[in-house]
Design a protein around this motif. Sequence first.
Motif, PDB file in Angstrom:
ATOM      1  N   PHE A  11       1.067  -1.529   0.172  1.00 24.86           N
ATOM      2  CA  PHE A  11      -0.352   0.216   0.100  1.00 24.86           C
ATOM      3  C   PHE A  11       1.067   1.561   0.101  1.00 24.86           C
ATOM      4  CE2 PHE A  11      -2.143   3.119   2.340  1.00 24.86           C
ATOM      5  CZ  PHE A  11      -2.918   3.190   1.641  1.00 24.86           C
ATOM      6  N   HIS A  12       2.103   1.798   0.986  1.00 23.61           N
ATOM      7  CA  HIS A  12       3.158   2.655   0.702  1.00 23.61           C
ATOM      8  C   HIS A  12       3.468   2.201  -0.083  1.00 23.61           C
ATOM      9  CE1 HIS A  12       0.880   2.982   4.950  1.00 23.61           C
ATOM     10  NE2 HIS A  12       1.452   3.744   4.684  1.00 23.61           N
ATOM     11  N   ARG A  13       3.518   1.535  -1.332  1.00 24.40           N
ATOM     12  CA  ARG A  13       4.736   1.472  -2.285  1.00 24.40           C
ATOM     13  C   ARG A  13       4.213   2.164  -3.268  1.00 24.40           C
ATOM     14  NH1 ARG A  13       6.654  -1.500  -6.997  1.00 24.40           N
ATOM     15  NH2 ARG A  13       5.385  -2.755  -6.571  1.00 24.40           N
ATOM     16  N   VAL A  14       2.835   1.814  -3.196  1.00 24.71           N
ATOM     17  CA  VAL A  14       1.829   2.386  -4.930  1.00 24.71           C
ATOM     18  C   VAL A  14       0.691   3.265  -4.520  1.00 24.71           C
ATOM     19  CG1 VAL A  14       1.054  -0.374  -5.484  1.00 24.71           C
ATOM     20  CG2 VAL A  14      -0.659   0.328  -4.330  1.00 24.71           C
ATOM     21  N   VAL A  15       0.776   3.849  -3.259  1.00 28.02           N
ATOM     22  CA  VAL A  15       0.465   5.143  -2.948  1.00 28.02           C
ATOM     23  C   VAL A  15       2.124   6.123  -3.347  1.00 28.02           C
ATOM     24  CG1 VAL A  15      -0.492   6.303  -1.067  1.00 28.02           C
ATOM     25  CG2 VAL A  15      -1.093   4.580  -1.376  1.00 28.02           C
ATOM     26  N   ASN A  16       2.382   6.834  -4.280  1.00 24.39           N
ATOM     27  CA  ASN A  16       3.141   7.377  -4.024  1.00 24.39           C
ATOM     28  C   ASN A  16       3.012   8.797  -4.008  1.00 24.39           C
ATOM     29  OD1 ASN A  16       2.507   8.114  -6.572  1.00 24.39           O
ATOM     30  ND2 ASN A  16       4.125   7.568  -8.252  1.00 24.39           N
ATOM     31  N   MET A  17       1.706   9.854  -4.147  1.00 23.62           N
ATOM     32  CA  MET A  17       1.452  10.335  -3.581  1.00 23.62           C
ATOM     33  C   MET A  17       1.755  10.801  -1.525  1.00 23.62           C
ATOM     34  SD  MET A  17      -1.431  11.108  -5.796  1.00 23.62           S
ATOM     35  CE  MET A  17      -1.922  13.413  -4.939  1.00 23.62           C
ATOM     36  N   GLY A  47     -10.425   8.335  -1.890  1.00 24.04           N
ATOM     37  CA  GLY A  47      -9.410   9.387  -1.409  1.00 24.04           C
ATOM     38  C   GLY A  47     -10.283   9.644   0.078  1.00 24.04           C
ATOM     39  N   HIS A  48     -10.757  10.309   0.722  1.00 24.64           N
ATOM     40  CA  HIS A  48     -10.577  10.527   1.827  1.00 24.64           C
ATOM     41  C   HIS A  48     -10.480   9.799   3.328  1.00 24.64           C
ATOM     42  CE1 HIS A  48     -10.981  15.012   2.566  1.00 24.64           C
ATOM     43  NE2 HIS A  48     -12.019  14.781   1.173  1.00 24.64           N
ATOM     44  N   HIS A  49     -10.284   7.800   2.610  1.00 24.06           N
ATOM     45  CA  HIS A  49      -9.953   7.180   3.936  1.00 24.06           C
ATOM     46  C   HIS A  49      -8.300   6.724   3.787  1.00 24.06           C
ATOM     47  CE1 HIS A  49     -11.871   2.865   5.862  1.00 24.06           C
ATOM     48  NE2 HIS A  49     -10.467   3.787   6.178  1.00 24.06           N
ATOM     49  N   VAL A  50      -7.925   6.845   1.947  1.00 23.45           N
ATOM     50  CA  VAL A  50      -6.767   7.432   2.039  1.00 23.45           C
ATOM     51  C   VAL A  50      -5.927   7.569   2.787  1.00 23.45           C
ATOM     52  CG1 VAL A  50      -4.878   7.230   0.144  1.00 23.45           C
ATOM     53  CG2 VAL A  50      -6.716   6.079  -0.500  1.00 23.45           C
ATOM     54  N   LEU A  51      -6.801   9.281   2.608  1.00 22.81           N
ATOM     55  CA  LEU A  51      -5.555  10.312   3.399  1.00 22.81           C
ATOM     56  C   LEU A  51      -5.875   9.945   4.754  1.00 22.81           C
ATOM     57  CD1 LEU A  51      -3.855  13.297   3.192  1.00 22.81           C
ATOM     58  CD2 LEU A  51      -6.679  13.910   2.799  1.00 22.81           C
ATOM     59  N   GLY A 101      -4.841   8.389  -4.646  1.00 24.18           N
ATOM     60  CA  GLY A 101      -3.020   8.859  -3.894  1.00 24.18           C
ATOM     61  C   GLY A 101      -1.755   8.236  -4.820  1.00 24.18           C
ATOM     62  N   HIS A 102      -1.566   7.417  -5.776  1.00 27.29           N
ATOM     63  CA  HIS A 102      -1.519   7.146  -6.543  1.00 27.29           C
ATOM     64  C   HIS A 102      -1.275   8.335  -8.262  1.00 27.29           C
ATOM     65  CE1 HIS A 102       1.770   4.600  -9.157  1.00 27.29           C
ATOM     66  NE2 HIS A 102       0.470   4.373 -10.113  1.00 27.29           N
ATOM     67  N   ASP A 103       0.103   8.462  -8.131  1.00 28.46           N
ATOM     68  CA  ASP A 103       0.589   9.657  -9.736  1.00 28.46           C
ATOM     69  C   ASP A 103       1.241   8.385 -10.157  1.00 28.46           C
ATOM     70  OD1 ASP A 103       0.915  10.831 -11.404  1.00 28.46           O
ATOM     71  OD2 ASP A 103       1.637  13.054  -9.995  1.00 28.46           O
ATOM     72  N   PRO A 104       0.728   7.990 -11.837  1.00 30.12           N
ATOM     73  CA  PRO A 104       1.018   7.538 -12.504  1.00 30.12           C
ATOM     74  C   PRO A 104       2.092   8.331 -13.196  1.00 30.12           C
ATOM     75  CG  PRO A 104      -0.729   7.881 -13.612  1.00 30.12           C
ATOM     76  CD  PRO A 104      -0.854   8.170 -11.993  1.00 30.12           C
ATOM     77  N   LEU A 105       2.772   9.539 -13.198  1.00 30.07           N
ATOM     78  CA  LEU A 105       3.849   9.903 -13.101  1.00 30.07           C
ATOM     79  C   LEU A 105       5.125  10.283 -12.162  1.00 30.07           C
ATOM     80  CD1 LEU A 105       1.831  12.832 -15.900  1.00 30.07           C
ATOM     81  CD2 LEU A 105       3.274  11.055 -16.297  1.00 30.07           C
ATOM     82  N   LYS A 106       4.994   9.624 -11.564  1.00 34.32           N
ATOM     83  CA  LYS A 106       5.656   9.459 -10.216  1.00 34.32           C
ATOM     84  C   LYS A 106       6.749   8.576 -10.172  1.00 34.32           C
ATOM     85  CE  LYS A 106       5.810  12.121  -6.301  1.00 34.32           C
ATOM     86  NZ  LYS A 106       4.893  11.901  -4.533  1.00 34.32           N
ATOM     87  N   PRO A 107       7.587   8.422  -9.622  1.00 34.43           N
ATOM     88  CA  PRO A 107       8.484   7.422  -9.904  1.00 34.43           C
ATOM     89  C   PRO A 107       7.539   6.155  -8.267  1.00 34.43           C
ATOM     90  CG  PRO A 107       9.764   9.282  -8.951  1.00 34.43           C
ATOM     91  CD  PRO A 107       8.810   9.225  -9.364  1.00 34.43           C
ATOM     92  N   VAL A 108       7.808   5.056  -7.606  1.00 32.76           N
ATOM     93  CA  VAL A 108       7.293   4.664  -6.462  1.00 32.76           C
ATOM     94  C   VAL A 108       8.189   4.750  -5.385  1.00 32.76           C
ATOM     95  CG1 VAL A 108       5.521   2.470  -7.943  1.00 32.76           C
ATOM     96  CG2 VAL A 108       7.862   2.448  -7.472  1.00 32.76           C
ATOM     97  N   ARG A 109       7.681   4.620  -4.172  1.00 34.73           N
ATOM     98  CA  ARG A 109       8.767   4.650  -2.928  1.00 34.73           C
ATOM     99  C   ARG A 109       9.160   3.281  -2.989  1.00 34.73           C
ATOM    100  NH1 ARG A 109       4.926   7.565   1.169  1.00 34.73           N
ATOM    101  NH2 ARG A 109       4.010   7.923  -0.172  1.00 34.73           N
TER     102      ARG A 109
END
Length: 109
Positions: A11-17, A47-51, A101-109
């Motif tokens: 989860f923390h890998r794919v949520v890269n925002m 989205g709020h739950h992810v936040l 929470g996943h931006d496809p233009l950003k690298p994953v953490r």
Amino acid sequence: MAVDEVLWTEFHRVVNMTSRELADWLRTREAGTDDEPLPDQAGTPKGHHVLAILGKRKSDVDSADEAVMRAVVDRVHAERREDLEPVAGEAHWRRRLMSLGHDPLKPVR
């Protein structure tokens, strides 16, 4: 409740925002010329739950959080390649993933 370690990590890998990026995105997403919701109510419920999950310690995650985490991971994997390399795509596709929470233009953490 002890959250599944593999799920927590993925989860923390794919949520890269970051929390701030996601909160800003959820507010921006709802901005328009019509009546705007209050800033803390803008965006999708998921989205709020992810936040909210991003602000929790692993020991504070409950079963509802775990269900959302699993849904987010499954959705991102269904719409992306496994390597999650930054990639451009259709604008609506990117916006939909960013609401999770996943931006496809950003690298994953």
